[in-house]
Design an enzyme around this catalytic site. Structure first.
Site, PDB file in Angstrom:
ATOM      1  N   HIS A  50       7.596   2.411  -6.714  1.00 57.26           N
ATOM      2  CA  HIS A  50       6.989   1.359  -7.387  1.00 57.26           C
ATOM      3  C   HIS A  50       7.566   1.309  -8.555  1.00 57.26           C
ATOM      4  O   HIS A  50       8.357   2.141  -8.952  1.00 57.26           O
ATOM      5  CB  HIS A  50       5.379   1.844  -7.335  1.00 57.26           C
ATOM      6  CG  HIS A  50       5.256   3.221  -8.130  1.00 57.26           C
ATOM      7  ND1 HIS A  50       4.948   4.312  -7.403  1.00 57.26           N
ATOM      8  CD2 HIS A  50       5.344   3.755  -9.307  1.00 57.26           C
ATOM      9  CE1 HIS A  50       5.040   5.475  -8.111  1.00 57.26           C
ATOM     10  NE2 HIS A  50       5.095   5.022  -9.387  1.00 57.26           N
TER      11      HIS A  50
HETATM   12  C1  T46 Z   1       5.232   7.721 -11.216  1.00 58.76           C
HETATM   13  C2  T46 Z   1       6.056   8.887 -10.326  1.00 58.76           C
HETATM   14  C3  T46 Z   1       6.952   9.418 -11.190  1.00 58.76           C
HETATM   15  C4  T46 Z   1      -4.056   9.689 -10.241  1.00 58.76           C
HETATM   16  O1  T46 Z   1      -5.525   9.043  -9.844  1.00 58.76           O
HETATM   17  N1  T46 Z   1      -3.837   9.990 -11.798  1.00 58.76           N
HETATM   18  C5  T46 Z   1      -2.647   9.872 -11.863  1.00 58.76           C
HETATM   19  O2  T46 Z   1      -2.263  10.144 -13.219  1.00 58.76           O
HETATM   20  C6  T46 Z   1      -1.471   9.680 -10.965  1.00 58.76           C
HETATM   21  C7  T46 Z   1       0.084   9.887 -11.415  1.00 58.76           C
HETATM   22  C8  T46 Z   1      -1.751   9.503  -9.597  1.00 58.76           C
HETATM   23  N2  T46 Z   1      -3.289   9.212  -9.247  1.00 58.76           N
HETATM   24  C9  T46 Z   1      -3.465   9.047  -8.009  1.00 58.76           C
HETATM   25  C10 T46 Z   1      -3.072   7.513  -7.589  1.00 58.76           C
HETATM   26  C11 T46 Z   1      -2.823   7.949  -6.241  1.00 58.76           C
HETATM   27  O3  T46 Z   1      -3.879   7.371  -5.308  1.00 58.76           O
HETATM   28  O4  T46 Z   1      -3.072   9.919  -7.099  1.00 58.76           O
HETATM   29  C12 T46 Z   1      -2.716   9.201  -5.943  1.00 58.76           C
HETATM   30  C13 T46 Z   1      -0.995   9.601  -5.658  1.00 58.76           C
HETATM   31  O5  T46 Z   1      -0.122   8.873  -6.664  1.00 58.76           O
HETATM   32  P1  T46 Z   1       1.052   7.895  -6.131  1.00 58.76           P
HETATM   33  O6  T46 Z   1       1.031   7.746  -4.864  1.00 58.76           O
HETATM   34  O7  T46 Z   1       1.325   6.892  -7.109  1.00 58.76           O
HETATM   35  O8  T46 Z   1       2.375   9.101  -6.577  1.00 58.76           O
HETATM   36  P2  T46 Z   1       3.780   9.196  -6.541  1.00 58.76           P
HETATM   37  O9  T46 Z   1       4.355  10.543  -6.618  1.00 58.76           O
HETATM   38  O10 T46 Z   1       4.332   8.107  -5.603  1.00 58.76           O
HETATM   39  O11 T46 Z   1       4.071   8.594  -8.132  1.00 58.76           O
HETATM   40  C14 T46 Z   1       3.788   9.147  -9.350  1.00 58.76           C
HETATM   41  C15 T46 Z   1       3.149   8.388 -10.212  1.00 58.76           C
HETATM   42  O12 T46 Z   1       1.866   7.750  -9.714  1.00 58.76           O
HETATM   43  C16 T46 Z   1       3.938   7.401 -10.831  1.00 58.76           C
HETATM   44  O13 T46 Z   1       3.544   6.710 -12.161  1.00 58.76           O
HETATM   45  O14 T46 Z   1       5.942   6.898 -11.954  1.00 58.76           O
HETATM   46  O15 T46 Z   1       5.004   9.702  -9.681  1.00 58.76           O
END
Ligand code: T46
Length: 133
Positions: A50
């Site tokens: 993303h």
């Molecule tokens: C990024 C990369 C480096 C939250 O509720 N609060 C938070 O602060 C974060 C980071 C995530 N979430 C929730 C959103 C999703 O339902 O946790 C779940 C997993 O997040 P996501 O699939 O976006 O995780 P990554 O590892 O793909 O991405 C993360 C960060 O979301 C993103 O901002 O830049 O790490």
């Protein structure tokens, strides 16, 4: 201009071990509003895929290693993060993917804003269109 902007933090360690200090608007180039960390990543799992409209972040592998891919819509670059005293600055409107997490990897991320799903662009074609504007 390279997409990979690494920040090397001053090591405050001594013969007892390592210590690094992170301060918003000092060695981190924004006011830190949020910290999260990714750990116990299962074998073969990649994350990210993303971009963010406004969010700036600094990612630091405080244990182990992982590989970041950054993409500005025109070029892609990768970097291995494997040092606790080096952070990767990730500006807004950069597509990011994280790959090759080592078993013990702890990836800590400092963010300029609170969590906001509306700031995410999770569709690559939408990102490409937005990055052309
Ligand atoms: C990024 C990369 C480096 C939250 O509720 N609060 C938070 O602060 C974060 C980071 C995530 N979430 C929730 C959103 C999703 O339902 O946790 C779940 C997993 O997040 P996501 O699939 O976006 O995780 P990554 O590892 O793909 O991405 C993360 C960060 O979301 C993103 O901002 O830049 O790490």
């Amino acid at each position: 201009m390279s997409l990979i902007n690494l920040i090397e933090f001053k090591s405050l360690g001594d013969d007892r071990g390592g210590l690094v200090s992170l301060e918003g608007n000092n060695n981190i180039p924004f006011d830190i509003k949020r910290v999260y960390y990714i750990f116990n990543t299962k074998d073969g799992v990649s994350r990210g895929f993303h971009a963010h409209k406004d969010l700036q972040q600094v990612a630091i592998c405080i244990k182990g290693s992982c590989r970041f891919l950054l993409d500005d819509g025109q070029k892609k670059e990768t970097v291995l993060l494997d040092r606790a005293n080096v952070g990767l600055y990730i500006d807004s409107m950069k597509w990011r993917e994280m790959h090759d997490f080592s078993e013990e990897c702890v990836l800590m991320v400092l963010a300029s804003h609170h969590y906001d799903e509306a700031d995410y662009i999770r569709d690559y074609n939408e990102f490409l269109m937005a990055s052309k504007k």
